[in-house]
Design a protein around this motif. Structure first.
Motif: not given
Length: 184
Positions: A65-68, A72-73, A77-80, A91-93
């Motif tokens: 349904r989505m890609t790695n 990550e994108a 955007r959330f980090q921005d 960090a995100f894991y």
């Protein structure tokens, strides 16, 4: 709960952003709806010098349904968005796998082990895991951390939420409430 908190691990969907209905996944930035007060809560943790790490199961990748890169994108955007509010995630894991065949799908320890590899100073006795599901609470407990259950709205709760609430060290309606009361 630890008297001195150095690291807060956060689940993503249902803690940071609105959770999709069961069987659906946040597959794009347009579907990622941050919950009220989350940026401010994370900013409070940042200002206290507390490391903030997101650990999230993202089974939608395994289901196609989505890609790695798509996950990550969304995180970028959330980090921005957080940076615009004076906050950040350290960090995100995420686990992109289906329910079997890996060591990183919560409640297994793989995501935490990745974080400790990147941040060797993390100690479980000064860490808290905040999540909204039984697997989140089990993951934190399995790894020796204090755990907090985010209750969210009643309609979005999974059937096992009462068991999770009993296992958790504390429970709160939202991340901002948890941060306000746990780490004043």
């Amino acid at each position: 709960m630890p008297k001195h908190v150095e690291t807060v691990f956060l689940d993503r969907d249902g803690v940071l952003n609105e959770k999709m209905p069961e069987g659906r996944y946040v597959t794009s930035w347009e579907e990622f709806k941050p919950l009220p007060g989350v940026a401010q809560a994370i900013g409070s943790l940042n200002r206290m010098g507390i490391r903030v790490i997101v650990v999230s199961n993202q089974r939608g990748v395994a289901l196609g349904r989505m890609t790695n890169a798509g996950v990550e994108a969304i995180h970028a955007r959330f980090q921005d968005l957080l940076r615009a509010s004076g906050a950040h995630i350290d960090a995100f894991y995420f686990c992109p796998h289906d329910k079997e065949g890996c060591d990183c799908r919560k409640p297994k320890p793989g995501l935490f082990l990745q974080a400790i590899r990147d941040f060797p100073e993390i100690q479980t006795e000064t860490s808290i895991f905040i999540g909204d599901s039984l697997s989140d609470i089990e993951a934190g407990r399995n790894f020796g951390m204090a755990t907090v259950l985010i209750l969210g709205n009643a309609e979005g709760r999974r059937p096992e939420w009462e068991e999770a609430r009993k296992l958790a060290d504390a429970s709160f309606a939202s991340l901002p409430e948890a941060v306000e009361l746990l780490v004043p």
